[in-house]
Every structure is written in C-alpha cells, then in structure tokens.
Scaffold this active site. Structure first.
Site, short mmCIF file in Angstrom:
data_model
loop_
_atom_site.label_atom_id
_atom_site.label_comp_id
_atom_site.label_asym_id
_atom_site.label_seq_id
_atom_site.Cartn_x
_atom_site.Cartn_y
_atom_site.Cartn_z
N ALA A 215 -45.14 27.66 7.53
CA ALA A 215 -45.49 27.53 6.11
C ALA A 215 -46.19 28.79 5.61
CB ALA A 215 -46.39 26.32 5.90
N HIS B 166 -78.16 3.42 39.64
CA HIS B 166 -78.43 4.18 40.87
C HIS B 166 -77.42 3.74 41.94
CE1 HIS B 166 -80.65 6.27 44.00
NE2 HIS B 166 -80.53 5.18 44.75
#
Length: 475
Positions: A118, A451
């Site tokens: 374009a 953990h």
C-alpha cells in the site's frame, strides 16, 4: 493481461499484518468497523515469521541438545546428534501453523484481507500494488488508517545479505547445517541470542562489537551474568571493533576484517558471518510525501498517547512507531488505536511494558531501575534475591543471576524490577502486574508463593527490600 485498477472503501485500513497490524485489524472489526488489512507477505510480520517465534524454537532445540550432553553431574550421560535440517523443518512447521492461525482469526472476525503493498495517494486513500506479474492494483479509500509496516534488519557496508556467507537474523534461522565457525557482528539482544544458539550446537563463535560491552541497554551487573555464561560456552568477545569487510579464504571459508576507531585492523576466520546490528523502521514504501507526514530523525513516525500521528485520522503502531521494538508493545498499541477509532476511551501507558532477552540466562525487566527512580524524584529502596539461594533453581541446574525489585521507600509502591536468571521472561509478568496495579512491597511479600518454585525469588526480593528476607541475607 494486467487487471485494471479498481476502487473500494473501508472504515479502517491497516497497512501491515504483523503483531500491531493484525491485532489492530481484529479489534477494529470486533468493534463493528469495516476493516481492511493490507499485507504484502505472510501474516504475523517479522516477529512470527523471521524473529520472535522461530528464534525461540531454535533456542529451545539448542538448549535441549546442550543440556542432554552436559548433564553428567545429574548422572545423565549422553552425546546427542543434532539434525539441523530437521530442527529447521520443525521450526517452520510451528511458524506455518501460527501464520495460518492469524489469517483464520482475521477472517473469522470479518477482516477483509488484501495482498499487496500500500502507498498513500492522499490523506484518505491508498493504492495497493498486488504482487506478481499481471496482478494489477486497486485503490482503497478509508476514514481512518493504521500504519503497521514494522522494521527491517539494518545492513552495513560490504556485507550484503544476498552473499552466501553473510547472514541476517532471518538467514541465521534458516540454515540447514551447523557452521563450524561463525563471526557475529553485534552484541545486542539478537546477536547474543543467536550466538548462544550456535555455541550450544557446537559452533566456534566469535563476537565483534564496536561498543565496550554486551547488551548495552541493560545494567552492568545484569549483562555481566550473561557475558560470563557466554564465555563458559566458548564464545569469544572482541570489543571496540566494527566489521569493515569479508574476504574469501584459501580454506574454503571466509575472513572477516574489523577495524577500531584508530584504524587498527584485525581478522577472524569463519564459515559464516552474522550481522546483528539492529533494526530500522520501514517507512520508505508508504509514499509519505503524498500526505505530508515525515518520520523523525530516527526514522520513526511520532505518535501521541492515542497512537495518532500528526494527521489525526492516521495512526502508527509497532516498530514503525518507535522504541521499544517489542511485539507485545505493538499488540497494545494496535488495540488502543482501534479502540480510539471506535470512539472508546483508550490510551497508551508505557510504565509497565516488560522486555525480555532469551539468552542464557534470560533477562527480563519492567518499569524503572534504581537510577531511573532517583532521576524521577523517588527515594528508591532495592531488594534482591540470588537464584543460587533458590531450592527450585538448584534442582534445575540453573542458579546464575538474581531477581531485583525497585520500590519507593516512602510509599512502598513497586516501581520496577530486573531479573536475570532461569525463566526470567515468564517471571517478569508478576512484577509487570505489580507495577501496573500499583502494588506495594507488602502486597508481594504477603502473597503466598508456591514452594518450591522459581517465583519465590520475587517474594524474597520484596521481603529483602523490607529487611525481612528469610532465605537470603538482608541488605
């Protein structure tokens, strides 16, 4: 036979189908706007086709091969054979699947797709030249336009990517064999990522860089961790040198010639040379003279907080709109531009844009550094947690680096964070959310983290900033 020039109209014209462009097009269509996306190549842009995705695929493959061949400490003894052609085919399969997915998403959301280049005719129309002989062109009129033409690899004198031994980042991702010797020009994030890939695959890698260190965009204690690991992988660094030319050598390879600012020359033998000195925005294909829009000194289209250029109904997003050149920044800019066009109260805020480098170990940052916080008028407090104190990091065999949190001492608000270490690109999301939502050190420190996980380093860094750390020494 040449097809005649036809004319169509659309509410929103998007030029470029990369991360900023296709996201903007989809969001505009979702808001009920007639939207046309013009793309001359494959959908997904550089990131999907020649950058982010293919490079991460090869990084994963190289990491897997290297880890399998260097895990004797864990009791694993292996000598993996790497079929580079097959690895590239696997990478290409991922890219093809994702580019096809982008096209399907655009169509499913009602975006009109046009193949071609374009060029502006005036402030409300473009001419689209279709690729291929006899394909002709068409004119498209628009109410609003979003420019998303991206960036291209910078080329340096005497190193033409058309020459077989000279590689840009695209060519480096498509090699079907592993070079024995590779010279990399540039120690920024692209150079460091690809240097690491090929070093892990067995290539003898030499990096030349005009500056005096690697990864100049990052703090010294962060880049030092990555450079040390790179040296452990056998990568050789030569700073203060710029590549001037390459020559064919008698052994069938090449010789790369470098030069210092004082004119002192050095030579390095190689089979390939990778040029990774950065990227520049693509604006030369747009015909900006026709609308009186000029790029700034850096070649970018300047925009405001709504992604608008100096012409109110023409917007720019992604790499063409300026640093940082990051796909996720382009995503956000594309969304904002589309929503502003649709009349929604959207605006850009760059304070919590994360960045990541997929080296070994990874780097990820968001928000302010300590120095930046001081310059902005804050009294910063810093908390840090090393990965070598993380149980989970130890079980992965990757303990290099640290997590750092920067906060305002008076209010406790988290201003930024820096991570260098395993999975940093994933971990940074928590700190990005903290900066975005205005979380405090207390908020992060009080959040129970699973953990054993790597994410615990963020909680520990927040506690360290408050002199309350348990698993590392307080400041």
């Amino acid at each position: 036979m040449v097809v005649g020039d036809i004319s169509t109209g659309t509410d929103v014209l998007v030029i470029g189908g990369g991360p900023g462009g296709y996201v903007a097009a989809i969001r505009a269509a979702q808001r009920g706007l007639d939207t046309t996306l013009v793309e001359k190549d494959n959908y997904g842009g550089v990131c999907l086709n020649r950058g982010c995705i293919p490079s991460k695929a090869l990084i994963t493959g190289a990491d897997l091969a290297h880890e399998a061949g260097n895990a004797e400490e864990m009791g694993i003894h292996a000598d993996p054979a790497v079929d580079m052609a097959q690895m590239v085919d696997w990478k290409d399969g991922i890219v093809d699947q994702l580019t096809g997915g982008v096209e399907k998403l655009c169509k499913a959301n009602g975006v009109n797709l046009v193949k071609g280049t374009a060029t502006f005719k005036d402030e409300n129309s473009v001419r689209v030249a279709h690729g291929g002989e006899g394909q002709g062109s068409e004119s498209i009129e628009f109410d609003s336009c979003i420019v998303a033409t991206g960036s291209r690899t910078i080329q340096i004198p005497n190193f033409d990517y058309a020459d077989d031994p000279v590689l840009g980042s695209k060519e480096a991702l498509d090699m079907d064999s592993i070079p024995e010797r590779l010279v990399v020009v540039g120690a920024g994030y692209i150079g460091m990522e690809l240097s690491t890939v090929y070093a892990k695959l067995g290539t003898e890698v030499t990096v030349v860089e005009m500056l005096d260190d690697v990864l100049p965009a990052y703090e010294d204690d962060i880049s030092k961790v990555v450079k040390r690991r790179a040296k452990d992988l056998g990568i050789e660094f030569n700073f203060g040198e710029g590549a001037s030319e390459w020559r064919e050598s008698s052994d069938g390879g090449i010789t790369v010639v470098t030069e210092t600012e004082d004119g002192e020359e050095s030579t390095y033998p190689a089979d390939k040379v990778l040029v990774a000195v950065g990227r520049s925005p693509v604006t030369d294909t747009l015909g900006l003279d026709a609308i009186g829009l000029e790029p700034n000194e850096g070649g970018f289209l300047e925009t405001d907080d709504y992604a608008r250029t100096d012409i109110d109904h023409i917007y720019a997003v992604g790499d063409v709109a300026g640093e940082p050149m990051l796909a996720h920044k382009a995503f956000k800019e594309g969304i904002v531009a589309a929503e502003v066009i649709a009349g929604e109260p959207a605006a850009l805020d760059y304070q919590a844009v994360p960045a990541a480098v997929f080296t070994d170990p990874e780097i990820a940052t968001v928000g302010m550094t300590k120095d930046e916080a001081e310059e902005a008028g804050f009294t910063p407090v810093v908390g840090q947690m090393p990965f070598n104190a993380s149980g989970r990091a130890m079980t992965t065999g990757h303990t290099e680096g640290f997590c750092r949190i920067v906060a305002d001492e008076d209010s406790g608000f988290i201003l930024g964070g820096q991570i260098v270490g395993p999975e940093a690109s994933e971990l940074i999301a928590e700190l990005a959310l903290a900066v975005e939502m205005g979380a405090t050190l207390e908020d992060v420190a009080a959040t129970i983290h699973t953990h054993p996980t790597l994410a615990e380093v963020i909680q520990e860094a927040a506690e360290n900033a408050e002199d309350q750390a348990i698993h590392t020494l307080n400041r």
